[in-house]
Write an enzyme that holds these catalytic residues in place. Structure first.
Site, mmCIF file in Angstrom:
data_model
loop_
_atom_site.group_PDB
_atom_site.id
_atom_site.type_symbol
_atom_site.label_atom_id
_atom_site.label_comp_id
_atom_site.label_asym_id
_atom_site.label_seq_id
_atom_site.Cartn_x
_atom_site.Cartn_y
_atom_site.Cartn_z
ATOM 1 N N GLY A 149 -35.609 -8.841 -51.640
ATOM 2 C CA GLY A 149 -35.299 -8.678 -53.057
ATOM 3 C C GLY A 149 -34.382 -7.503 -53.325
ATOM 4 O O GLY A 149 -33.647 -7.031 -52.459
ATOM 5 N N GLU B 217 -36.046 -20.201 -50.412
ATOM 6 C CA GLU B 217 -36.906 -19.025 -50.526
ATOM 7 C C GLU B 217 -36.066 -17.767 -50.395
ATOM 8 O O GLU B 217 -35.283 -17.623 -49.445
ATOM 9 C CB GLU B 217 -37.997 -19.053 -49.452
ATOM 10 C CG GLU B 217 -39.009 -17.927 -49.576
ATOM 11 C CD GLU B 217 -40.099 -17.994 -48.526
ATOM 12 O OE1 GLU B 217 -40.899 -17.042 -48.446
ATOM 13 O OE2 GLU B 217 -40.149 -18.994 -47.785
ATOM 14 N N LEU B 218 -36.203 -16.844 -51.331
ATOM 15 C CA LEU B 218 -35.356 -15.657 -51.395
ATOM 16 C C LEU B 218 -35.408 -14.843 -50.103
ATOM 17 O O LEU B 218 -36.490 -14.456 -49.647
ATOM 18 C CB LEU B 218 -35.779 -14.783 -52.579
ATOM 19 C CG LEU B 218 -34.978 -13.492 -52.804
ATOM 20 C CD1 LEU B 218 -33.533 -13.825 -53.156
ATOM 21 C CD2 LEU B 218 -35.620 -12.650 -53.902
ATOM 22 N N ASP B 219 -34.234 -14.586 -49.521
ATOM 23 C CA ASP B 219 -34.082 -13.730 -48.342
ATOM 24 C C ASP B 219 -34.965 -14.175 -47.176
ATOM 25 O O ASP B 219 -35.453 -13.344 -46.409
ATOM 26 C CB ASP B 219 -34.383 -12.258 -48.689
ATOM 27 C CG ASP B 219 -33.429 -11.692 -49.718
ATOM 28 O OD1 ASP B 219 -32.262 -12.113 -49.732
ATOM 29 O OD2 ASP B 219 -33.849 -10.824 -50.520
ATOM 30 N N ALA B 220 -35.178 -15.471 -47.057
ATOM 31 C CA ALA B 220 -36.087 -15.973 -46.025
ATOM 32 C C ALA B 220 -35.455 -17.037 -45.144
ATOM 33 O O ALA B 220 -36.155 -17.672 -44.349
ATOM 34 C CB ALA B 220 -37.360 -16.512 -46.672
#
Length: 285
Positions: free
Chosen positions: A202, A227-230
């Site tokens: 994030g 999925e954020l930053d995944a």
């Protein structure tokens, strides 16, 4: 003049005789293998291979190789990609206000480190248009708010199609892309995140790292997923920091890492050295 080559990236369930089947496909048709590397994930029972060979003397015409190898891949139930060394991908760079990663990519492209064209820069701010003009690259300012996000992304997708873009690089683009957008470019969206993922996802990871008192900071280039930053990680690196470093020091040191890690990730992708499976990657170096 560089020798023209073909490259196959292959993944399938591991079984006896796979190496011979793939290598013999090249050998039996007069191909000279210049690179061959394989990896087996025994825990998942999966086999991965990158094989590259010279097309000079290869008896299957270039436009028939895909069809011919499909007959080999079908019994293996393999997923595979075929690439040619003279193919020049077209890249779009997405940015916001920070330009250190953008400038690094453009400089490396100017120095011919990347086998690619960069005809397009898209931003949610007008600030970096002067940089695009300097490098003679078309620049589109697409303002995005919560209210207009989907409509503006539709405009971006139209622009990307117009420019026939093959790869999108998020070079400090401070917007979260919708699932609809991501689905249009599977494994063709590379992001740079300013931390050693999975730590500090994030916003404001350097501030998080400072508050945590870490002794190492990092940067991560990865494919974008819903999925954020995944998404699957392509490249990472770290630098040591101390208790004397301020948040600004962490940001300064981190920017050096971001430039290097993003460039490495882009280069590996352009050289067809990355195979993603699940949320992991195999990197053939």
């Amino acid at each position: 003049m560089k020798t023209l080559t073909a490259t196959l990236l292959i993944s399938c369930l591991d079984r006896r005789g796979i190496v011979a089947k793939i290598a013999n496909f090249v050998y039996d048709h007069g191909g000279n293998i210049v690179y061959d590397d394989q990896y087996t994930d025994f825990s998942a029972g999966l086999y991965f291979n990158r094989i590259e060979w010279e097309l000079d003397g290869f008896t299957i015409p270039r436009d028939s190789i895909k069809e011919a190898f499909a007959e080999v891949a079908a019994p293996l139930e393999a997923q595979w990609q075929l690439h040619f060394s003279d193919t020049v991908p077209r890249i779009a760079i997405f940015v916001s206000r920070q330009e250190h990663c953008l400038l690094d990519l453009l400089w490396r492209h100017k120095e011919q480190e990347f086998n690619a064209q960069i005809p397009l820069i898209i931003s949610n701010h007008p600030d970096l248009e002067k940089t695009a003009v300097q490098f003679n690259i078309d620049y589109y300012h697409i303002n995005i708010t919560k209210e207009n996000k989907l409509a503006q992304e539709a405009k971006e997708l139209e622009i990307l199609q117009k420019y026939q873009i093959d790869l999108i690089i998020l070079a400090k683009y401070m917007q979260v892309l919708s699932d609809r957008f991501i689905d249009q470019y599977p494994q063709k969206l590379i992001n740079i995140h300013h931390s050693f993922l999975p730590a500090f996802i994030g916003a404001y990871p350097y501030h998080q790292a400072y508050q945590r008192g870490v002794k190492i900071i990092g940067a991560t280039s990865h494919y974008v997923s819903s999925e954020l930053d995944a998404g699957p990680i392509i490249e990472q690196d770290v630098a040591r920091v101390t208790h004397r470093d301020t948040v600004d020091d962490l940001i300064r040191k981190g920017r050096d890492l971001e430039r290097i890690v993003l460039a490495r990730g882009v280069r590996l992708h352009l050289q067809n050295r990355v195979l993603a499976y699940g949320n992991r990657t195999v990197i053939f170096e």
